[in-house]
Design an enzyme around this catalytic site. Structure first.
Site, mmCIF file in Angstrom:
data_model
loop_
_atom_site.group_PDB
_atom_site.id
_atom_site.type_symbol
_atom_site.label_atom_id
_atom_site.label_comp_id
_atom_site.label_asym_id
_atom_site.label_seq_id
_atom_site.Cartn_x
_atom_site.Cartn_y
_atom_site.Cartn_z
ATOM 1 N N SER A 14 -32.216 8.332 19.584
ATOM 2 C CA SER A 14 -31.710 9.843 19.182
ATOM 3 C C SER A 14 -30.484 9.159 18.239
ATOM 4 O O SER A 14 -30.468 8.486 17.401
ATOM 5 C CB SER A 14 -31.579 10.853 20.144
ATOM 6 O OG SER A 14 -31.268 11.966 19.774
ATOM 7 N N ASP B 48 -42.475 14.232 19.416
ATOM 8 C CA ASP B 48 -41.177 14.497 19.294
ATOM 9 C C ASP B 48 -41.345 15.576 18.021
ATOM 10 O O ASP B 48 -41.592 14.636 16.916
ATOM 11 C CB ASP B 48 -40.672 13.339 19.204
ATOM 12 C CG ASP B 48 -39.018 13.375 18.907
ATOM 13 O OD1 ASP B 48 -38.584 14.729 18.688
ATOM 14 O OD2 ASP B 48 -38.415 12.346 19.120
ATOM 15 N N HIS C 103 -38.984 15.050 22.358
ATOM 16 C CA HIS C 103 -38.081 13.992 22.188
ATOM 17 C C HIS C 103 -37.247 13.591 23.373
ATOM 18 O O HIS C 103 -36.952 12.239 23.311
ATOM 19 C CB HIS C 103 -36.754 14.878 21.355
ATOM 20 C CG HIS C 103 -35.620 14.196 20.898
ATOM 21 N ND1 HIS C 103 -35.890 13.088 19.901
ATOM 22 C CD2 HIS C 103 -34.352 14.174 21.290
ATOM 23 C CE1 HIS C 103 -34.589 12.446 19.776
ATOM 24 N NE2 HIS C 103 -33.762 13.174 20.399
#
Lengths: 378, 378
Positions: free
Chosen positions: A154, A319, A352
């Site tokens: 991320s 995601d 995610h």
């Protein structure tokens, strides 16, 4: 050596930097400290170091446990340890809390030496580039000329990518997981609502709530609830919670009806108890600002020309925050530059958050990639 | 008659109902009023009436303009009017503000006759079923035995579906647009964050803010910002805003950087100025509660057995709030009951909001369907 051990009890270390750091915003931080943990042993040639960069709400505490604290495992403990995908028997791993965060490194809640009070609203809005510059000084501190790998998921993946651009000669491998070359309008929109929840909380006091003895918990709680929805996939939420009622029937009122409401309130409350609101603002802005192609007219391939590292990129099918398409943009831009790229798209249901979870296929990809790095070092 | 005219200046009418209404929650509303607009002419056999049901923030003001008020077009003015898809030269159209809303019908901001003060937190949490029961009395008031069609988008579509179940003999055609048979965990989660934004606003006062002379605007504003993100598609936001900066450069602070932030703040501010917070809570709960298959063990086909209407269902490909898959669940459940079903999936870029926008293919589907209804009536 058995597989999948913990690195055991760990202790963080605070490292002070007295040279001023010029920031992207034009301001200078005269001095600062970084909270750090390390696992494994740095070899004599200092070639086996791996930097692990954290995302929004994580820290230097990547792996291991704190003595006397139950459930104190690091945030990537399933990834980092003896025999784990990032094997601390082979690699020297550094976890660092970023500037502006709230887990020991200098940030908005730190005392501003010039005023003797917490920085609050005066703490500069540091960026991914600033974090990487600070991390480069941390590498200097350890005498590490070149990282075997810089790795993150991320926002951590953005830092890894920025390393490959800002310090192309100091990164052997760049490992970018569940990330994106830049936030979309929708990503920014979610961040903005979270920020507005915080800054409109009457306890925010323009960012100087420390001196009022309060914390904008209402805003932080909402920010986390919003964030949480975007970390999970719709299918995952359906699977976990569906429309399950907490008490078997509708209450026709504002109490919790559905389990998913209870879960979100709990996550929000927990987060508001430990996270700093100014840090939340700052880190979401750093996310919004990251955009290597900003100065190449949006041409990502041109922006990534500087990179010399070899790349591993991983994305997860469900995601929707940073969808696989976003990672593929990076893959394509690197391939346009004829870089050495490995890309895995993992068919995982967890949205995610998948980058933090144990998934054999995902971990095998990372494990295999580190075995390749180890071979190159041997 | 030329195509696509406006119904012109319109005036709402307040209709009072003095018979008590037993609600799904078990409480009774002793009396209530509904704010209504009508367009076109009810024929002698009263067979050409179409009820248009509204979604979260809309009202009885479906079409036309208010004299002396600029930009006062009704929320579905592109759909309803002389020569428009729902042609008021042929049909008598009723728009009704639902119970609990804040545009004239009895709701939380109305005076509770038992206390002489606004209902506030005492207003019951009415449901889709309650709305439809109240609308059925409205049909009685007009002497309409059977609607040619009941029609709505989003939450309005849920009301249309509920009509077909609660009053199967009083609906000729049921037109369900951009809707769902029930909210998903993710849908509920977004609603819950919006509600928490409102109830934790210090100006909420447990729902009795009217008597404190304040409005929980901060919460309403956030609720609307969150909602707005879910009404647009990610692609639509990318197209509309992308990463366009308002002032050409990052400001490294909390001011607006990106146009999308400016847009969201504006939408939130505007909404907080006119919408009632208790109504927002009540309507999002009505959304969460709607689930015709709740009493058939989740079996939607069994739940829809009661329906006798013919159906038009429309969904939009980029609607991620109520995705086409959700409408297809209704289609399949109706087909399992061998009902007459027409289904159109429109490839439109505008997300959930598409049902309100002018799109030729979509409007042609609705127009064609109403032509069929008109033929049946002839």
């Amino acid at each position: 050596m058995s597989a999948n051990q913990s690195v055991g009890f760990v202790k963080p270390e605070l490292i002070e930097f007295t040279a001023p750091l010029l920031l992207e915003c034009g301001k200078t931080l005269p001095s600062y400290s970084l909270m750090v943990e390390t696992y494994g042993t740095l070899n004599a040639s200092k070639s086996n170091a791996v930097l692990v960069c954290h995302a929004l709400n994580a820290s230097h505490h990547v792996a291991g446990l704190y003595e006397g604290q139950e459930k104190s495992e690091g945030w990537w403990d399933n990834m980092v340890g003896p025999g784990k995908p990032l094997d601390t028997n082979r690699f020297f791993v550094i976890g660092v809390n970023n500037l502006g965060s709230c887990f020991g490194s200098t940030g908005p809640s730190s005392i501003n030496p010039q005023t003797g009070k917490p920085y609050g609203a005066d703490f500069p809005f540091v960026t991914v580039q600033d974090w990487v510059n600070a991390q480069a000084r941390l590498a200097d501190y350890f005498g590490i000329e070149k990282f075997a790998a810089v790795m993150g998921g991320s926002l951590g993946g953005m830092q890894a990518l920025q390393w490959s651009l800002g310090y192309p000669d100091r990164v052997g491998h760049c490992m970018v997981i569940a990330s994106t070359p830049k936030l979309s309008a929708q990503n920014i929109a979610f961040n903005e609502v979270a920020r507005q929840a915080i800054v409109t909380d009457p306890d925010f006091h323009g960012g100087n709530y420390y001196e009022h003895g309060v914390v904008p918990k209402r805003g932080l709680r909402l920010a986390r609830m919003i964030g949480h929805i975007t970390y999970l996939s719709g299918d995952d939420m359906a699977e976990k919670f569906g429309r399950t009622l907490r008490n078997g029937d509708y209450n026709y009122g504002l109490e919790v009806d559905f389990q998913v409401e209870s879960y979100l309130r709990y996550q929000g409350d927990k987060f508001a108890d430990y996270f700093d609101a100014n840090t939340y603002l700052l880190i979401t802005k750093a996310l919004d600002y990251f955009d290597p192609a900003r100065h190449t007219g949006g041409n990502l391939a041109k922006a990534l020309e500087a990179a010399k590292a070899k790349f591993l990129l991983v994305s997860f099918t469900t995601d929707w925050r940073f969808a696989p398409e976003r990672t593929r943009e990076i893959v394509e831009a690197l391939m346009a530059n004829q870089r050495d790229v490995t890309y895995a798209e993992i068919d995982a249901p967890h949205g995610h958050d998948a980058f933090l979870l144990t998934d054999e296929r995902y971990h095998n990809v990372v494990r295999g990639y580190f075995e390749r790095i180890a071979k190159e070092l041997a």
